[in-house]
Design an enzyme around this catalytic site. Sequence first.
Site, PDB file in Angstrom:
ATOM      1  N   ARG A  68      17.021  -3.137 -22.358  1.00  0.00           N
ATOM      2  CA  ARG A  68      16.406  -3.214 -21.014  1.00  0.00           C
ATOM      3  C   ARG A  68      16.087  -4.674 -20.719  1.00  0.00           C
ATOM      4  O   ARG A  68      15.109  -5.257 -21.225  1.00  0.00           O
ATOM      5  CB  ARG A  68      15.125  -2.393 -20.973  1.00  0.00           C
ATOM      6  CG  ARG A  68      14.382  -2.562 -19.686  1.00  0.00           C
ATOM      7  CD  ARG A  68      14.301  -1.408 -18.764  1.00  0.00           C
ATOM      8  NE  ARG A  68      14.590  -0.089 -19.288  1.00  0.00           N
ATOM      9  CZ  ARG A  68      15.430   0.755 -18.668  1.00  0.00           C
ATOM     10  NH1 ARG A  68      16.065   0.363 -17.581  1.00  0.00           N
ATOM     11  NH2 ARG A  68      15.670   1.962 -19.140  1.00  0.00           N
ATOM     12  N   ARG A  96      28.951  -1.407 -20.015  1.00  0.00           N
ATOM     13  CA  ARG A  96      27.791  -2.033 -20.676  1.00  0.00           C
ATOM     14  C   ARG A  96      27.535  -1.448 -22.068  1.00  0.00           C
ATOM     15  O   ARG A  96      26.738  -2.003 -22.822  1.00  0.00           O
ATOM     16  CB  ARG A  96      26.546  -1.913 -19.811  1.00  0.00           C
ATOM     17  CG  ARG A  96      26.061  -0.483 -19.586  1.00  0.00           C
ATOM     18  CD  ARG A  96      24.737  -0.496 -18.815  1.00  0.00           C
ATOM     19  NE  ARG A  96      24.276   0.875 -18.560  1.00  0.00           N
ATOM     20  CZ  ARG A  96      23.068   1.159 -18.102  1.00  0.00           C
ATOM     21  NH1 ARG A  96      22.195   0.195 -17.846  1.00  0.00           N
ATOM     22  NH2 ARG A  96      22.698   2.408 -17.895  1.00  0.00           N
ATOM     23  N   HIS A 165      23.301  -6.198 -12.983  1.00  0.00           N
ATOM     24  CA  HIS A 165      21.990  -5.534 -12.857  1.00  0.00           C
ATOM     25  C   HIS A 165      20.887  -6.449 -13.430  1.00  0.00           C
ATOM     26  O   HIS A 165      20.221  -6.119 -14.411  1.00  0.00           O
ATOM     27  CB  HIS A 165      22.064  -4.223 -13.643  1.00  0.00           C
ATOM     28  CG  HIS A 165      20.956  -3.253 -13.390  1.00  0.00           C
ATOM     29  ND1 HIS A 165      19.643  -3.496 -13.754  1.00  0.00           N
ATOM     30  CD2 HIS A 165      20.952  -2.015 -12.834  1.00  0.00           C
ATOM     31  CE1 HIS A 165      18.906  -2.448 -13.429  1.00  0.00           C
ATOM     32  NE2 HIS A 165      19.656  -1.549 -12.871  1.00  0.00           N
ATOM     33  N   ASP A 209      13.285   0.935  -4.885  1.00  0.00           N
ATOM     34  CA  ASP A 209      14.652   1.148  -5.376  1.00  0.00           C
ATOM     35  C   ASP A 209      15.561   1.236  -4.152  1.00  0.00           C
ATOM     36  O   ASP A 209      15.786   2.304  -3.599  1.00  0.00           O
ATOM     37  CB  ASP A 209      14.731   2.447  -6.193  1.00  0.00           C
ATOM     38  CG  ASP A 209      16.005   2.514  -7.028  1.00  0.00           C
ATOM     39  OD1 ASP A 209      16.095   3.419  -7.892  1.00  0.00           O
ATOM     40  OD2 ASP A 209      16.894   1.664  -6.819  1.00  0.00           O
ATOM     41  N   GLU A 268      19.808  -7.211  -7.882  1.00  0.00           N
ATOM     42  CA  GLU A 268      21.147  -6.968  -8.438  1.00  0.00           C
ATOM     43  C   GLU A 268      22.220  -7.291  -7.402  1.00  0.00           C
ATOM     44  O   GLU A 268      22.124  -6.863  -6.246  1.00  0.00           O
ATOM     45  CB  GLU A 268      21.239  -5.500  -8.864  1.00  0.00           C
ATOM     46  CG  GLU A 268      20.115  -5.095  -9.813  1.00  0.00           C
ATOM     47  CD  GLU A 268      19.896  -3.588  -9.876  1.00  0.00           C
ATOM     48  OE1 GLU A 268      18.741  -3.176 -10.084  1.00  0.00           O
ATOM     49  OE2 GLU A 268      20.874  -2.833  -9.708  1.00  0.00           O
TER      50      GLU A 268
HETATM   51  O1  TA6 Z   1      19.454  -0.400 -10.092  1.00  0.00           O
HETATM   52  C1  TA6 Z   1      18.342   0.442  -9.996  1.00  0.00           C
HETATM   53  C2  TA6 Z   1      18.597   1.687 -10.833  1.00  0.00           C
HETATM   54  O2  TA6 Z   1      19.717   2.386 -10.362  1.00  0.00           O
HETATM   55  C3  TA6 Z   1      17.334   2.551 -10.828  1.00  0.00           C
HETATM   56  O3  TA6 Z   1      17.512   3.703 -10.046  1.00  0.00           O
HETATM   57  C4  TA6 Z   1      17.116   2.859 -12.315  1.00  0.00           C
HETATM   58  O4  TA6 Z   1      17.873   3.975 -12.727  1.00  0.00           O
HETATM   59  C5  TA6 Z   1      17.630   1.543 -12.921  1.00  0.00           C
HETATM   60  O5  TA6 Z   1      18.849   1.322 -12.201  1.00  0.00           O
HETATM   61  C6  TA6 Z   1      17.718   1.502 -14.422  1.00  0.00           C
HETATM   62  O6  TA6 Z   1      18.841   2.095 -14.871  1.00  0.00           O
HETATM   63  P1  TA6 Z   1      19.094   2.154 -16.474  1.00  0.00           P
HETATM   64  O7  TA6 Z   1      20.261   3.057 -16.620  1.00  0.00           O
HETATM   65  O8  TA6 Z   1      19.398   0.752 -16.910  1.00  0.00           O
HETATM   66  O9  TA6 Z   1      17.815   2.638 -17.094  1.00  0.00           O
END
Ligand code: TA6
Length: 300
Positions: A68, A96, A165, A209, A268
Amino acid sequence: MSNPLPDFPSVEFAPMDGGLTKIIASTPLGRVSILDQGAQILEWTPRDSPSVLYLSPDSPPRPGKSPRGGIPICWPWFGAAMPPLPQTAPAHGFARNQLWRLREISYPASRTLSLRFELPAAAQPDYWPTPVRLSLSIQIRESLEVELLTHNEADLSITITEALHTYFRVGDVRKTTVEGLQGTRFIDKLQDGTPAQQDGSVTIDREIDRIYLNTPHTLRINDPLLGRRILIEKSGSHSTVVWNPWIEKGLALGDLGTEGYLQMLCVESGNMDPAGIEIAPGDTHRLWVRYSHEPLLRGN
Ligand code: TA6
């Protein structure tokens, strides 16, 4: 800086748990670390600034699960896998979670370092058999440039959605603003995708979001606590996501600690509009972003 920057560019390889490898690229202008899994940039610390990217201390690299933080690559789809993809297909695509190969290290100019990674064709799952070449190039100067190239080797067009992201480190997300999105339309994922329009700068005082549409231009993240402005210049990106999980969602994620949500903000760059990007046979789509930083003086 705990580990001073070298006078000349250097690259080191650090073995990680689960057989993963972290590549540490250092130059006189800054240091970047990249995980071979997902070619995921984990950290970027410029010469004269604290780390620009957020990386959760509660999310160590594990095989098949992107940490993360940093810059996870969402490809060849953004968000949940939709039919006809199988339900087992991972959110934000498979790129990823796969092992990439470091193909090239170059020194395009003094004090600059460039690395290019490729996703091996064999890493593409059976349910996504399309012959595509995916590469990521990273250039370290005073700024950090990231380029994701999708080359369609099929004899039919393909349509993808994608994102860098990027998790930015901020002093306090409640005092941070994002400029450059005023007046743009966005899809609010917290309101069942209801379309809305951004009024003024983006401020964060709850979970956010949003997919901002038709936003190819430069954005700025103003961080008064760290006294820093981060600039996001891009090309080949029509949309932008702004995300912060806030308290409840942050705790539910389980790898953000209790206050991690305060130190992170995802802005992002990519093409997350559900319509996606169509790439004709033999064509290459280029998603490019340059991250840079400058002091944020009071009042500007
Ligand atoms: O980019 C935002 C998002 O789509 C959120 O809705 C949340 O799911 C975030 O990505 C994190 O995604 P991840 O799969 O990395 O936990």
